[in-house]
Enzyme design. Sequence first.
Site, PDB file in Angstrom:
ATOM      1  N   HIS A 122       0.890  -1.394   0.078  1.00  0.00           N
ATOM      2  CA  HIS A 122       0.107   0.313  -0.211  1.00  0.00           C
ATOM      3  C   HIS A 122       0.887   1.548   0.204  1.00  0.00           C
ATOM      4  CE1 HIS A 122      -2.632   2.547   1.460  1.00  0.00           C
ATOM      5  NE2 HIS A 122      -4.388   1.597   1.547  1.00  0.00           N
ATOM      6  N   ASP A 199       2.903  -4.447   8.111  1.00  0.00           N
ATOM      7  CA  ASP A 199       1.912  -3.570   8.182  1.00  0.00           C
ATOM      8  C   ASP A 199       0.559  -4.123   8.415  1.00  0.00           C
ATOM      9  OD1 ASP A 199      -0.113  -2.636   6.537  1.00  0.00           O
ATOM     10  OD2 ASP A 199       0.651  -1.533   5.499  1.00  0.00           O
ATOM     11  N   GLN A 202      -4.418  -4.878   7.267  1.00  0.00           N
ATOM     12  CA  GLN A 202      -5.881  -5.991   6.993  1.00  0.00           C
ATOM     13  C   GLN A 202      -5.527  -7.289   6.920  1.00  0.00           C
ATOM     14  OE1 GLN A 202      -8.082  -5.109   5.150  1.00  0.00           O
ATOM     15  NE2 GLN A 202      -7.558  -3.061   4.202  1.00  0.00           N
ATOM     16  N   LYS A 225     -10.624   0.126  10.939  1.00  0.00           N
ATOM     17  CA  LYS A 225     -10.681  -1.106  10.286  1.00  0.00           C
ATOM     18  C   LYS A 225     -11.481  -2.288  10.865  1.00  0.00           C
ATOM     19  CE  LYS A 225      -7.621   0.290   6.428  1.00  0.00           C
ATOM     20  NZ  LYS A 225      -8.531   1.077   4.929  1.00  0.00           N
ATOM     21  N   CYS A 363      -4.266   2.358  -3.809  1.00  0.00           N
ATOM     22  CA  CYS A 363      -3.634   2.614  -3.525  1.00  0.00           C
ATOM     23  C   CYS A 363      -2.467   1.903  -3.444  1.00  0.00           C
ATOM     24  CB  CYS A 363      -3.701   2.879  -1.388  1.00  0.00           C
ATOM     25  SG  CYS A 363      -4.648   4.444  -1.351  1.00  0.00           S
TER      26      CYS A 363
HETATM   27  N1  PMP Z   1      -2.440  -1.183   4.270  1.00  0.00           N
HETATM   28  C1  PMP Z   1      -2.745  -1.492   4.067  1.00  0.00           C
HETATM   29  C2  PMP Z   1      -2.394  -3.024   3.690  1.00  0.00           C
HETATM   30  C3  PMP Z   1      -4.191  -0.913   3.413  1.00  0.00           C
HETATM   31  O1  PMP Z   1      -5.184  -1.795   2.719  1.00  0.00           O
HETATM   32  C4  PMP Z   1      -4.153   0.515   4.837  1.00  0.00           C
HETATM   33  C5  PMP Z   1      -6.191   1.195   3.846  1.00  0.00           C
HETATM   34  N2  PMP Z   1      -6.119   0.777   3.146  1.00  0.00           N
HETATM   35  C6  PMP Z   1      -4.067   1.171   4.712  1.00  0.00           C
HETATM   36  C7  PMP Z   1      -1.993   0.631   4.659  1.00  0.00           C
HETATM   37  C8  PMP Z   1      -3.629   2.016   5.865  1.00  0.00           C
HETATM   38  O2  PMP Z   1      -4.293   2.351   6.287  1.00  0.00           O
HETATM   39  P1  PMP Z   1      -4.924   3.949   7.320  1.00  0.00           P
HETATM   40  O3  PMP Z   1      -5.630   5.433   5.969  1.00  0.00           O
HETATM   41  O4  PMP Z   1      -6.022   4.226   7.754  1.00  0.00           O
HETATM   42  O5  PMP Z   1      -3.952   4.437   7.523  1.00  0.00           O
END
Ligand code: PMP
Length: 408
Positions: A122, A199, A202, A225, A363
């Site tokens: 991401h 990270d 997910q 999430k 993203c």
């Molecule tokens: N890493 C992953 C794998 C994600 O799916 C996301 C959110 N789509 C993020 C990081 C970023 O999370 P946040 O916008 O809550 O900081």
Amino acid sequence: MYNVQEIRHDFSILKRRVGEKKLVYLDNAATSQKPRRVIEALTEHYEQHNANIQRGVHRLAEEATAAYEGSREKIARFLGAPDSCGLIFTRGTTESINLVAHAWGRKNLREGDEVVLTEAEHHSNLVPWQLAARDTGAKLRFVPILDDGTLDMEEAERLIGPRTKLVSVIHASNVLATINPVERLAELAHDAGALMLVDGAQSAPHLPVDVEALGCDFFAGSGHKMLGPTGVGFLWGRPEILDEMDPFLGGGEMIREVHLDHSTWNDIPHKFEAGTMNIAQAIGLGAAVDYLDELGMENVREHERRLGEYAYRRLSEIEGIVLYGPEEDRTGLVSFSLPDVHPHDLSQILDEEGIAIRSGHHCCQPLMRRLGVAATARASFYLYNTEEEVDALVGAVTRAREFFGAFA
Ligand code: PMP
């Protein structure tokens, strides 16, 4: 006994309609819905206990501090962390990774050092490292993705070596549904004398997580999430590493002593919690973790695994559809595309049926390039979704396929 219909009663929003249609919410990888208990925890905090934390000695300040610190302990326990002093509240995964990139990266990375990521990161686990690399002269290396959506572990073994200072990877992919072998990557990182960041945006909402078993040094996650409010997330780090790191943001509460020309730092985790934090949201996240604990993460995982498998199988029956990611060992989301249908058009058509899915690059622009597409559609499931909702999705995608196919 896991009773999805009973669970759904706890989420008022799932009863709403989108126009005439029942809401079918399949955008959980972007953000989850919140159970009544979490919303009530926010209201109760504001109606009964609202005060700033840590500093006050009056009753409300003590109650608010106890609830906030209690939430820290719950989340640490939820992640299998041995001690809650390594659990730092942040705004979410993005801020957590930026914290490490600044407070650890700027202090420890030098020219010639390498940070190993993957092609499926991401942007929030890529851009902070691009910035840190620019400032320190370190280089980024990328573990490739195989055609089945899993990591090329042979290449990972080659890439992780004496120059590696950090390996930083997604636990589970928000596009491919792949669950990465982070235990093995942590071993490779540690054998090379490097640190391991996971990270968990997910994974923490969907899989049982144990930071000790994973063997990682940092674990980042987002509250919103995993049934919690927006504006709060966490970074867990090994206390001995956090102790050695520079502060991230400077200001109130992160200090021990302040002089006009220098300051000294508070103990962890407070060293990394400058200024007034998102107190109510952190307390709300504690309530979310209570809810997940009561359901049992093994049960949540099993429910989503079955639902994900069912969705993957049903969608794969649609003529011409392309499904992304591995066929097995997936989390509960499915990314797909249809010939002749732009994913944005598809999600718009599904919205008319009350079905909320996501379309776009998620993203993950470098991953999209690797897959050879500009965008995909993505349906992501959570603990309250049902087979009937998957059927609604499959029906709507099939109708869209037929509709657009007529013009192709
Ligand atoms: N890493 C992953 C794998 C994600 O799916 C996301 C959110 N789509 C993020 C990081 C970023 O999370 P946040 O916008 O809550 O900081």
